[in-house]
Design an enzyme around this catalytic site. Structure first.
Site, PDB file in Angstrom:
ATOM      1  N   CYS A  37      -1.523  39.734  53.527  1.00  0.00           N
ATOM      2  CA  CYS A  37      -0.205  40.309  53.364  1.00  0.00           C
ATOM      3  C   CYS A  37      -0.050  41.455  54.359  1.00  0.00           C
ATOM      4  O   CYS A  37      -0.985  42.198  54.613  1.00  0.00           O
ATOM      5  CB  CYS A  37       0.076  40.846  51.961  1.00  0.00           C
ATOM      6  SG  CYS A  37      -0.025  39.598  50.684  1.00  0.00           S
ATOM      7  N   ARG A  67      -1.510  38.000  59.013  1.00  0.00           N
ATOM      8  CA  ARG A  67      -2.092  38.458  57.750  1.00  0.00           C
ATOM      9  C   ARG A  67      -1.652  37.618  56.544  1.00  0.00           C
ATOM     10  O   ARG A  67      -2.104  37.850  55.420  1.00  0.00           O
ATOM     11  CB  ARG A  67      -1.683  39.916  57.478  1.00  0.00           C
ATOM     12  CG  ARG A  67      -2.117  40.874  58.559  1.00  0.00           C
ATOM     13  CD  ARG A  67      -1.616  42.264  58.251  1.00  0.00           C
ATOM     14  NE  ARG A  67      -2.310  42.795  57.105  1.00  0.00           N
ATOM     15  CZ  ARG A  67      -3.418  43.518  57.169  1.00  0.00           C
ATOM     16  NH1 ARG A  67      -3.953  43.786  58.333  1.00  0.00           N
ATOM     17  NH2 ARG A  67      -3.990  43.960  56.083  1.00  0.00           N
ATOM     18  N   TRP A  94       0.543  36.455  51.647  1.00  0.00           N
ATOM     19  CA  TRP A  94      -0.525  35.477  51.414  1.00  0.00           C
ATOM     20  C   TRP A  94      -0.715  35.474  49.904  1.00  0.00           C
ATOM     21  O   TRP A  94      -1.185  36.444  49.324  1.00  0.00           O
ATOM     22  CB  TRP A  94      -1.803  35.895  52.134  1.00  0.00           C
ATOM     23  CG  TRP A  94      -2.881  34.856  52.059  1.00  0.00           C
ATOM     24  CD1 TRP A  94      -3.042  33.784  52.891  1.00  0.00           C
ATOM     25  CD2 TRP A  94      -3.960  34.792  51.104  1.00  0.00           C
ATOM     26  NE1 TRP A  94      -4.144  33.056  52.509  1.00  0.00           N
ATOM     27  CE2 TRP A  94      -4.724  33.640  51.417  1.00  0.00           C
ATOM     28  CE3 TRP A  94      -4.346  35.575  50.017  1.00  0.00           C
ATOM     29  CZ2 TRP A  94      -5.841  33.265  50.687  1.00  0.00           C
ATOM     30  CZ3 TRP A  94      -5.461  35.207  49.286  1.00  0.00           C
ATOM     31  CH2 TRP A  94      -6.202  34.060  49.628  1.00  0.00           C
ATOM     32  N   ASN A 135       0.607  45.030  49.246  1.00  0.00           N
ATOM     33  CA  ASN A 135      -0.530  44.250  49.741  1.00  0.00           C
ATOM     34  C   ASN A 135      -1.722  44.637  48.888  1.00  0.00           C
ATOM     35  O   ASN A 135      -2.017  45.818  48.747  1.00  0.00           O
ATOM     36  CB  ASN A 135      -0.768  44.599  51.227  1.00  0.00           C
ATOM     37  CG  ASN A 135      -2.107  44.098  51.733  1.00  0.00           C
ATOM     38  OD1 ASN A 135      -2.673  43.167  51.188  1.00  0.00           O
ATOM     39  ND2 ASN A 135      -2.608  44.731  52.783  1.00  0.00           N
ATOM     40  N   GLY A 136      -2.401  43.644  48.311  1.00  0.00           N
ATOM     41  CA  GLY A 136      -3.576  43.945  47.495  1.00  0.00           C
ATOM     42  C   GLY A 136      -3.511  43.164  46.196  1.00  0.00           C
ATOM     43  O   GLY A 136      -2.671  42.270  46.036  1.00  0.00           O
ATOM     44  N   GLU A 156     -20.983  27.416  62.627  1.00  0.00           N
ATOM     45  CA  GLU A 156     -19.746  28.008  63.146  1.00  0.00           C
ATOM     46  C   GLU A 156     -18.809  26.924  63.701  1.00  0.00           C
ATOM     47  O   GLU A 156     -17.588  26.978  63.494  1.00  0.00           O
ATOM     48  CB  GLU A 156     -20.097  29.068  64.202  1.00  0.00           C
ATOM     49  CG  GLU A 156     -18.916  29.705  64.921  1.00  0.00           C
ATOM     50  CD  GLU A 156     -17.915  30.402  64.013  1.00  0.00           C
ATOM     51  OE1 GLU A 156     -18.174  30.572  62.816  1.00  0.00           O
ATOM     52  OE2 GLU A 156     -16.832  30.746  64.522  1.00  0.00           O
ATOM     53  N   LYS A 207     -15.025  26.267  62.415  1.00  0.00           N
ATOM     54  CA  LYS A 207     -13.850  26.254  63.305  1.00  0.00           C
ATOM     55  C   LYS A 207     -13.059  24.969  63.124  1.00  0.00           C
ATOM     56  O   LYS A 207     -11.846  24.980  63.000  1.00  0.00           O
ATOM     57  CB  LYS A 207     -14.262  26.339  64.770  1.00  0.00           C
ATOM     58  CG  LYS A 207     -14.533  27.633  65.448  1.00  0.00           C
ATOM     59  CD  LYS A 207     -13.581  28.759  65.338  1.00  0.00           C
ATOM     60  CE  LYS A 207     -13.603  29.420  63.992  1.00  0.00           C
ATOM     61  NZ  LYS A 207     -14.269  30.658  63.840  1.00  0.00           N
ATOM     62  N   GLU A 233     -11.300  24.689  59.564  1.00  0.00           N
ATOM     63  CA  GLU A 233     -10.233  25.623  59.230  1.00  0.00           C
ATOM     64  C   GLU A 233      -8.942  25.359  60.001  1.00  0.00           C
ATOM     65  O   GLU A 233      -7.864  25.656  59.499  1.00  0.00           O
ATOM     66  CB  GLU A 233     -10.678  27.081  59.381  1.00  0.00           C
ATOM     67  CG  GLU A 233     -10.926  27.558  60.799  1.00  0.00           C
ATOM     68  CD  GLU A 233     -11.312  29.031  60.850  1.00  0.00           C
ATOM     69  OE1 GLU A 233     -12.173  29.380  61.652  1.00  0.00           O
ATOM     70  OE2 GLU A 233     -10.743  29.826  60.095  1.00  0.00           O
ATOM     71  N   HIS A 284     -32.372  14.474  53.661  1.00  0.00           N
ATOM     72  CA  HIS A 284     -32.691  14.824  52.274  1.00  0.00           C
ATOM     73  C   HIS A 284     -31.485  14.622  51.353  1.00  0.00           C
ATOM     74  O   HIS A 284     -31.439  15.199  50.268  1.00  0.00           O
ATOM     75  CB  HIS A 284     -33.210  16.268  52.204  1.00  0.00           C
ATOM     76  CG  HIS A 284     -34.513  16.426  52.923  1.00  0.00           C
ATOM     77  ND1 HIS A 284     -35.697  15.903  52.448  1.00  0.00           N
ATOM     78  CD2 HIS A 284     -34.802  16.998  54.116  1.00  0.00           C
ATOM     79  CE1 HIS A 284     -36.671  16.169  53.309  1.00  0.00           C
ATOM     80  NE2 HIS A 284     -36.155  16.826  54.333  1.00  0.00           N
ATOM     81  N   LYS A 324      -5.645  36.096  58.306  1.00  0.00           N
ATOM     82  CA  LYS A 324      -6.680  36.929  58.901  1.00  0.00           C
ATOM     83  C   LYS A 324      -6.785  38.195  58.058  1.00  0.00           C
ATOM     84  O   LYS A 324      -5.850  38.555  57.360  1.00  0.00           O
ATOM     85  CB  LYS A 324      -6.264  37.284  60.331  1.00  0.00           C
ATOM     86  CG  LYS A 324      -7.457  37.553  61.210  1.00  0.00           C
ATOM     87  CD  LYS A 324      -7.161  37.314  62.648  1.00  0.00           C
ATOM     88  CE  LYS A 324      -8.386  37.532  63.470  1.00  0.00           C
ATOM     89  NZ  LYS A 324      -9.246  36.349  63.493  1.00  0.00           N
TER      90      LYS A 324
HETATM   91  C1  F6R Z   1     -13.035  32.171  60.573  1.00  0.00           C
HETATM   92  C2  F6R Z   1     -12.728  33.547  60.242  1.00  0.00           C
HETATM   93  C3  F6R Z   1     -13.237  34.074  58.948  1.00  0.00           C
HETATM   94  C4  F6R Z   1     -13.688  35.541  59.117  1.00  0.00           C
HETATM   95  C5  F6R Z   1     -14.053  36.135  57.740  1.00  0.00           C
HETATM   96  C6  F6R Z   1     -14.567  37.540  57.876  1.00  0.00           C
HETATM   97  O1  F6R Z   1     -12.524  31.831  61.817  1.00  0.00           O
HETATM   98  O2  F6R Z   1     -12.073  34.249  60.967  1.00  0.00           O
HETATM   99  O3  F6R Z   1     -14.259  33.299  58.437  1.00  0.00           O
HETATM  100  O4  F6R Z   1     -14.783  35.584  59.974  1.00  0.00           O
HETATM  101  O5  F6R Z   1     -12.916  36.122  56.932  1.00  0.00           O
HETATM  102  O6  F6R Z   1     -13.625  38.373  58.482  1.00  0.00           O
HETATM  103  P1  F6R Z   1     -14.055  39.732  59.140  1.00  0.00           P
HETATM  104  O7  F6R Z   1     -14.917  39.416  60.313  1.00  0.00           O
HETATM  105  O8  F6R Z   1     -12.763  40.378  59.545  1.00  0.00           O
HETATM  106  O9  F6R Z   1     -14.797  40.505  58.101  1.00  0.00           O
END
Ligand code: F6R
Length: 600
Positions: free
Chosen positions: A2, A27, A73, A99-100, A477, A481, A484, A500, A595
Site C-alpha cells: 500500500c 507497493r 494491496w 498502510n499497515g 532464485e 523469478k 512470480e 528422492h 514490492k
Molecule cells: C522477489 C522479491 C521478493 C523480495 C522479498 C524481500 O522478486 O522481490 O521475494 O525479495 O519480499 O524483500 P526485501 O528485500 O525488500 O526485504
C-alpha cells in the site's frame, strides 16, 4: 505494501496526488483512491484496478488545495471499490488512508462498532469510525486521533482529512514507512520519497508513534503525549531519471541492464583512496568477535543470503546460518554464544525481517542491515548499515538488488578475511570488474535468451531448476523469478534431490533448467540431467565457459568460481522476463504481489 500520498498547498492537489500514486504503484495495485478537501467539504474518488482506472474517474471540475491518496494491496477484504481507500466515517466528516495491518481490529470492532454500519471489510474503516465516535464525544480532531492511535495494535501509516478543517492533514505512523516532504508554499506526505520527488527533494523522517499536523506552511511533529519534536529535513538523493523507465518497455528489463553499472558503483563506493576495498571497522570487528553470523531475509534477499553464506564461510572462515525471516521468530535455533545478525533487505521495510530485528535487539544482540534504502526502518533500527547503491528498484521482481546484495556480501567477506590475516589468491576488485563485463555480454545476448525462453517455456505449465552447490541457490532464485512474473509453476532443487521424490513429476517435455558453473559438481549435475532426460524431460543446460559441452543450451562467460551467481542469474532473470512477456503477463506488476512487504 500500500502506498500513501498527501498534499496541502496552493495548487490543485488532484494531479499531484495521482502522479504520486503512479510512483507508488509498485507497493500495491489492486485498487486506488484519492480524497480532496475544499470549502465545500471532502470529495472521494476510488476505483478497483490501477491508477489509470482511478484517473478516469476523477472529476476534473473539483478543485481542492489539499488531499490524500492511496494505492492498495489487499489485506482485509478482497480488492474492490468498496474496500478501496480512502475510507470515511459514517458522518463523512473524517476521511482516512492507511498502510499497515491493525492486529486488534476484531476486538476494536466488537468494542466500538456496535452501532456503526460499516461500509467495507477493512481494518482501516474501524480507525476512521473510532475517530468520529471520539470527536462526537466532544474531543477535538487531534485528541480523537491521538486517543484512537493509543488503542491501535499493529502497523499503520495514516493520513486523515477533517472536512471541517481544510487546512490540516493529520498524519501518524507505527512500523509502516511514512515521510513528510517540505515545500515553500506546500507540504506533502508520502510512503516513499519517490512519490513526491515531482515537487520536492526535502523530506523529514517520522518515527513510530509520532503524530504530525501538516499544513501548507507548517509541519508540527509531536509524540503521543503531545510533546513537540524538532527534526532536520534530509535531501533525497534520488535522481528523477532513476525512477523513470526511459526507453525501456519495463522497469524489470531496465533494472537487469543496470547490473553492470551497479556492480561497478558498489566497488567504487567501497574503495578507499588507494583503491583498497574497505568496510567500517566497527562492522568488521563485530564480525570478528561473533561466534556465528545469522543472516535473516525473505524471498530473493534470502537467496542472496544463501550465496553470502558461501562467500563468508569460504573467504572469511566465519560460520554462517541463513534463515527465512518469517520462520525465525517462531522457530528460533539454538544461538551461538555471540551471534551477529545480518539482515538483507532491498527495501529495508520487510515486516517479517523487522519483527526478528526487534526481537533480537530486545535480546541484546547486534545487527547489521544490508539494504538499498538509506534511512529505511531496518537500517535505522540496526547497529550498522551497508548500502547496496543499486538505485531505486521499481519492478516488483527483484533483479539488480540480488546481484548488489551478493557483491556487497563478497566485499564484506574479503575485507573480513584480510582483517583476519587470511591470504586470498584473488583480487576482488579485478574479479568484480570481470563480472560487470560478463553481465554486459549476457545483457547483449537477449535475442538468444528470448529464443530459449520461447523454446522451453512458452507452453509449459511447470518447470524445474536444478543445480548443485551454489548453483542450487541460484536455481532457487531462477524458479522464484519465473513463477512470480510468468505464473509458471517453477521449483528449484538440489540436483541430487529430485530422485528422492520429485522426479515423479517429470513427464514428456517437462523443462528442466540445469546450471553447471561449478567444476567440482559439473559431472554430477550432468548425471542428474541424464536421469531426468531418461524420463522425458526437456533439458536446458546453462554452463560456464570451460565446463561447457555440446548438449548445452547457453554458455555464460567464465568468472571467479565464487562469483558465478552474479552472472548465472542473468540468463535466468531474462528467461523469466521473456516467459512473462510471451504470456502477456504484467511483467512489472505481477498479480497478488507488491514490492516492499510491510505486513507480517
Ligand atoms: C522477489 C522479491 C521478493 C523480495 C522479498 C524481500 O522478486 O522481490 O521475494 O525479495 O519480499 O524483500 P526485501 O528485500 O525488500 O526485504
Amino acid at each position: 505494501m500500500c502506498g500513501i500520498v498527501g498534499y496541502i498547498g496552493t495548487n490543485d492537489s488532484k494531479e499531484i496526488l495521482l502522479k504520486g500514486l503512479e510512483k507508488l504503484e509498485y507497493r500495491g495495485y489492486d485498487s486506488a483512491g484519492i480524497a480532496v478537501v475544499n470549502e465545500n467539504g471532502v470529495h472521494v474518488f476510488k476505483e478497483k484496478g490501477r491508477i489509470a482506472d482511478l484517473r478516469e474517474s476523477v472529476v476534473a471540475g473539483v478543485n481542492a488545495n489539499a488531499g490524500i491518496g492511496h494505492t492498495r494491496w489487499a489485506t482485509h477484504g478482497p480488492p474492490s471499490k468498496r474496500n478501496a481507500h480512502p475510507h470515511q466515517s459514517a458522518s463523512t466528516r473524517y476521511t482516512i488512508v492507511h498502510n499497515g495491518v491493525i492486529e486488534n481490529f476484531d476486538s476494536l470492532k466488537r468494542e466500538f462498532m456496535g452501532n456503526v454500519d460499516l461500509q467495507s471489510d477493512t481494518d482501516t474503516e474501524v480507525i476512521v469510525q473510532m475517530i468520529n465516535l471520539f470527536a462526537n464525544e466532544g474531543l477535538s480532531t487531534l485528541e480523537a486521533f491521538r486517543k484512537t492511535l493509543g488503542l491501535l495494535k499493529g502497523s499503520y501509516a495514516l493520513a486523515l482529512l477533517d472536512n471541517e478543517d481544510n487546512e490540516t492533514i493529520y498524519v501518524a505512523k507505527n512500523k509502516s514507512p511514512l515521510l513528510v516532504g517540505l515545500g515553500d508554499t506546500f507540504n506533502v506526505v508520502a510512503s516513499d520519497a519517490m512519490a513526491m520527488l515531482q515537487v520536492t527533494d526535502q523530506f523529514v523522517e517520522l518515527m513510530d508513534k509520532e503524530i504530525v499536523l501538516v499544513k501548507k506552511d507548517e509541519v508540527t511533529i509531536q509524540n503521543l503525549k503531545g510533546e513537540i519534536i524538532s527534526r532536520a529535513p534530509f535531501k533525497a538523493e534520488l535522481d528523477a531519471s532513476d525512477i523513470e523507465k526511459g526507453t525501456y518497455p519495463h522497469y524489470m528489463l531496465k533494472e537487469i541492464d543496470e547490473q553492470p553499472l551497479v556492480i561497478r558503483k558498489i566497488v567504487q563506493k567501497y574503495q578507499d583512496e588507494t583503491g583498497k576495498l574497505t568496510i567500517d571497522g566497527d562492522i568488521v570487528n563485530a564480525i570478528n568477535q561473533a561466534g556465528r553470523i545469522y543472516i535473516i531475509a525473505a524471498g530473493t534477499s534470502y537467496h542472496a543470503g544463501l550465496v553470502g553464506k558461501q562467500l563468508i564461510e569460504k573467504v572469511a572462515k566465519v560460520p554462517v546460518e541463513v534463515h527465512i525471516s518469517s520462520e525465525f521468530g517462531y522457530n528460533m535455533p539454538l544461538l551461538s554464544e555471540k551471534p551477529l545478525f545480518i539482515f538483507i533487505s532491498q527495501s529495508g521495510e520487510t515486516a517479517d525481517s523487522r519483527a526478528v530485528l526487534v526481537e533480537i535487539k530486545e535480546m541484546g544482540y547486534q545487527a547489521l542491515t544490508i539494504t538499498n534504502v538509506q534511512g529505511s526502518t531496518l537500517s535505522r533500527e540496526a547497529d550498522y548499515t551497508l548500502l547496496l547503491h543499486a538505485g531505486p528498484e521499481i519492478a516488483v521482481a527483484s533483479t539488480k538488488a540480488y546481484t548488489a546484495q551478493i557483491a556487497v556480501l563478497a566485499i564484506l567477506a574479503e575485507v573480513t578475511a584480510k582483517s583476519r590475516g587470511i591470504n586470498l589468491d584473488f583480487d576482488l576488485v579485478k574479479e568484480l570488474g570481470l563480472v560487470a563485463t560478463a553481465i554486459e555480454t549476457l545483457c547483449d545476448s537477449k535475442e538468444i535468451i528470448e529464443q530459449i525462453s520461447r523454446e522451453f517455456l512458452s507452453v509449459t505449465r511447470n518447470c524445474f531448476f536444478i543445480g548443485r552447490a551454489v548453483d542450487y541457490y541460484v536455481g532457487l532464485e531462477g524458479a522464484l523469478k519465473l513463477k512470480e512474473i510468468s505464473y509458471i509453476q517453477a521449483e528449484g532443487f538440489a540436483g541430487g534431490e529430485l530422485k528422492h521424490g520429485t522426479i515423479a513429476l517429470i513427464e514428456e517435455g517437462t523443462p528442466v533448467i540445469a546450471l553447471a558453473t561449478q567444476e567440482s559438481v559439473n559431472l554430477s549435475i550432468r548425471g542428474n540431467v541424464k536421469e531426468v532426460v531418461a524420463r522425458g524431460a526437456n533439458p536446458c543446460i546453462i554452463s560456464m565457459k570451460g565446463l561447457e559441452s555440446d548438449e548445452d543450451s547457453f554458455v555464460i562467460p567464465e568468472v571467479h568460481g565464487l562469483l558465478t551467481p552474479l552472472i548465472s542469474v542473468i540468463p535466468l532473470q531474462l528467461l523469466a522476463y521473456y516467459a512473462a512477456l510471451h504470456r502477456d503477463c504484467d511483467v512489472d506488476k505481477p498479480r497478488n504481489l507488491a514490492k516492499s512487504v510491510t505486513v507480517e
